[in-house]
Design an enzyme around this catalytic site. Structure first.
Site, PDB file in Angstrom:
ATOM      1  N   ASN A  69      -3.016 -12.554  -5.047  1.00  0.00           N
ATOM      2  CA  ASN A  69      -2.639 -11.442  -4.180  1.00  0.00           C
ATOM      3  C   ASN A  69      -1.137 -11.295  -4.258  1.00  0.00           C
ATOM      4  O   ASN A  69      -0.404 -12.275  -4.030  1.00  0.00           O
ATOM      5  CB  ASN A  69      -3.033 -11.718  -2.733  1.00  0.00           C
ATOM      6  N   TYR A 108       2.187  -8.952  -2.988  1.00  0.00           N
ATOM      7  CA  TYR A 108       2.757  -7.889  -2.146  1.00  0.00           C
ATOM      8  C   TYR A 108       4.241  -7.657  -2.414  1.00  0.00           C
ATOM      9  O   TYR A 108       4.676  -6.523  -2.514  1.00  0.00           O
ATOM     10  CB  TYR A 108       2.498  -8.187  -0.654  1.00  0.00           C
ATOM     11  N   ARG A 122     -14.571  -6.442  -3.408  1.00  0.00           N
ATOM     12  CA  ARG A 122     -14.311  -7.775  -2.869  1.00  0.00           C
ATOM     13  C   ARG A 122     -14.387  -7.707  -1.347  1.00  0.00           C
ATOM     14  O   ARG A 122     -13.654  -6.939  -0.727  1.00  0.00           O
ATOM     15  CB  ARG A 122     -12.917  -8.258  -3.308  1.00  0.00           C
TER      16      ARG A 122
HETATM   17  C1  FCB Z   1      -3.011 -10.554   2.979  1.00  0.00           C
HETATM   18  C2  FCB Z   1      -4.370 -10.866   3.576  1.00  0.00           C
HETATM   19  C3  FCB Z   1      -5.185  -9.648   3.912  1.00  0.00           C
HETATM   20  C4  FCB Z   1      -4.328  -8.535   4.498  1.00  0.00           C
HETATM   21  C5  FCB Z   1      -3.109  -8.290   3.639  1.00  0.00           C
HETATM   22  C6  FCB Z   1      -2.230  -7.173   4.134  1.00  0.00           C
HETATM   23  O1  FCB Z   1      -2.166 -11.635   3.176  1.00  0.00           O
HETATM   24  O2  FCB Z   1      -5.130 -11.665   2.688  1.00  0.00           O
HETATM   25  O3  FCB Z   1      -6.220 -10.041   4.768  1.00  0.00           O
HETATM   26  O4  FCB Z   1      -4.018  -8.822   5.800  1.00  0.00           O
HETATM   27  O5  FCB Z   1      -2.354  -9.461   3.534  1.00  0.00           O
END
Ligand code: FCB
Length: 432
Positions: free
Chosen positions: A284, A286, A78
C-alpha cells in the site's frame, strides 16, 4: 489528459475496501464485538464520535455494491473478512451466518467475472482476543491461523489470491505504540512484540492456506520511501528500519533488522515460519516520508517532517506520485531476487468535493504513470487496486475523509459515482 501507457497483459485492476470501514451491521447475525467497536464507542477516540455501527451498510447493500464493481469493469475486488463475524470470540465456535455472507459475496463477484481477493485481518480483532492480550500475546498468532483455516475451508475453493494481514506496521504503531487506533495502547517501543506476533500469525496462516489449495498468498505492507531532511541520513535509516524493514526483512530474508534482532519474544523456529516463501507481496503506497533526527529527550529515535512544495490531499497528505516508482525500484535494489511479484493493494486519496474530483483523477493518473515507469525499470508488478470503492469510515477520522470513487450520502446511503469512477472505467476499458 493523455492516455495512460499499456500495462502488461493479465495485469489485475481492482479496488479495495475493508470490513469495519463499510459493513455496518455490527450486532447482526451473531457477529461478536471487535476492538474497533469498543474503541469507536469510547468518547474522544474518533472524530465527531463516529462509529462503524452503520458505515456504508454494505452488509445489507452488498449486491448493489457488486453491481457498481461490475459497472466499473474491475477484474478484481479486494475486501476484508471480519474475524468477529466468523468467530465471534476469536477462537472456538464458528458462526455459520458470518461465513454465509462472504460465501454469497464471493459467488456474486465470480458470477460477474471479478476475482475476489480477501484480506483476513484488516484491524478488527475480536474483542475477546484483545482482552486476552491482543497481538501482544503469542496465542493470537495461533488463533489467527485457526481462523484462516476456517475461512479457507469455506471459500478457499473459489479464491486464487489471499492476503493475510493488512499493514501490520500501522496496526502496531497506531494501535499499540501511539494509541490513535484501536486498541488504543500507548506502549511506544514496548509495542515491538506486536510486530512479531502479527508476522508469526502471517506465517502460520500462510501454511494453513497452502495446505488448503494452490492459491497465491501474500501479506500487504504499508511502505514508504524514506527521505532524509538535510543530511540526517542516520535518522532516515532508523525510520526505514521501523516502517519498512521491520515487516519486509523477516518475510523476505528471514531476519529482523539489527534493532529488533535477538528480541526475547522470538523463539526457535519462528523465523522459518515467518519466511515461508510468499507467492507475491502486497504494497500500500500513499506518500513518501521525510525524516530528521529526534530532538534531545524524545522517546523516539526520529522525527517526521512535512514535505513542502507539493500538492496535498484533503487529509493533508503530500502528493508525490514518483514516490511509488522510487519505492518499487528501491525495494528491488534492496531485495533483488528475494522480492516476489508485487501487487499495489491500496493507493488513492481523500477529496473534499462531493462528485467532481479532478484532484483524485490527477492523483491516480500520476501514480499509474509512476507505476508504469517502475514496471519499465524491471519491477514485476502484477496488479493495482484503488483505495477505495466507496467513501467509508476512515478510522480515527470517522466519516470526515472521503476516499471513494463513489460518493456515499450517509443519511440516505445513496451511492453516486464520482467523475473519477467514469475516468477509471475508461482507463480499464482502454487497457483491455
Ligand atoms: C490505509 C488503510 C485503509 C485506509 C487507507 C486510507 O492505511 O489500510 O484501511 O484507511 O489507509
Amino acid at each position: 489528459m493523455a492516455a495512460l501507457p499499456s500495462f502488461p497483459p493479465g495485469f489485475l485492476w481492482g479496488v479495495s475496501t475493508a470490513a469495519y470501514q463499510i459493513e455496518g451491521a455490527v450486532r447482526e447475525d451473531g457477529r461478536g464485538p471487535s476492538i474497533w467497536d469498543t474503541f469507536s464507542h469510547t468518547p474522544g477516540r474518533v472524530r465527531d464520535g463516529d462509529t462503524g455501527d452503520v458505515a456504508c451498510d454494505h452488509y445489507h447493500r452488498w449486491a448493489q455494491d457488486v453491481e457498481l464493481l461490475a459497472e466499473l469493469g474491475v477484474s478484481a475486488y479486494r475486501f476484508s473478512i471480519a474475524w468477529p463475524r466468523v468467530q465471534p470470540a476469536g477462537a472456538g465456535p464458528v458462526n455459520g451466518a458470518g461465513l454465509d455472507f462472504y460465501d454469497r459475496l464471493v459467488d456474486a463477484l465470480l458470477a460477474r467475472g471479478i476475482a475476489p481477493v480477501p484480506t483476513l485481518f484488516h484491524w478488527d480483532l475480536p474483542q475477546a482476543l484483545e482482552d486476552a492480550g491482543g497481538w501482544l500475546s503469542r496465542e493470537t498468532s495461533y488463533r489467527f491461523a485457526d481462523y484462516a483455516a476456517v475461512v479457507a475451508d469455506r471459500i478457499g475453493d473459489r479464491i486464487s489470491r489471499w492476503i493475510t494481514l493488512n499493514e501490520p506496521v500501522v496496526h502496531m504503531a497506531q494501535g499499540y505504540a501511539f494509541g490513535t487506533h484501536a486498541p488504543g495502547r500507548t506502549l511506544l517501543m514496548d509495542a515491538l512484540p506486536v510486530a512479531h506476533h502479527q508476522l508469526l500469525g502471517h506465517g502460520l496462516a500462510m501454511r494453513a492456506l497452502r495446505t488448503r489449495g494452490g492459491a497465491e498468498v501474500m501479506i500487504t505492507n504499508n511502505c514508504t520511501p524514506v527521505r532524509a531532511a538535510g543530511d540526517d541520513l542516520a535518522a532516515a535509516e532508523v525510520y526505514d528500519a521501523f516502517h519498512n524493514r521491520l515487516f519486509l526483512d523477516p518475510v523476505l530474508r528471514g531476519e529482523y533488522p539489527p534493532f529488533a534482532a535477538d528480541a526475547d519474544f522470538v523463539r526457535d523456529g519462528d523465523m522459518e515460519v515467518i519466511a515461508t516463501p510468499m507467492d507475491a507481496l502486497g504494497l500500500n503506497y500513499y506518500n513518501p516520508t521525510l525524516v530528521k533526527a529526534a530532538p534531545e529527550g524524545s522517546p523516539l529515535p526520529f522525527e517526521t517532517v512535512d514535505i513542502e512544495g507539493v500538492p496535498r490531499t484533503a487529509f493533508g497528505w503530500p502528493v508525490v506520485p514518483d514516490g511509488l516508482r522510487e519505492l518499487l525500484v528501491g525495494l528491488r535494489e534492496r531485495y533483488a531476487g528475494l522480492l516476489p511479484p508485487v501487487y499495489i493493494t491500496e493507493n488513492g486519496c481523500s477529496t473534499a468535493g462531493p462528485v467532481h474530483d479532478a484532484d483524485r483523477i490527477d492523483y491516480l493518473d500520476g501514480h499509474l504513470r509512476a507505476l508504469h515507469a517502475a514496471i519499465e525499470a524491471g519491477v514485476d508488478v502484477r496488479g493495482y487496486f484503488v483505495w477505495s470503492l466507496l467513501d467509508n469510515f476512515e478510522w480515527a477520522e470517522g466519516y470526515s475523509q472521503r476516499f471513494g470513487l463513489v460518493h456515499v450520502d450517509y443519511e440516505t446511503q445513496r451511492r453516486t459515482p464520482r467523475d473519477s469512477f467514469a475516468w477509471f472505467r475508461a482507463v480499464l476499458a482502454g487497457q483491455r
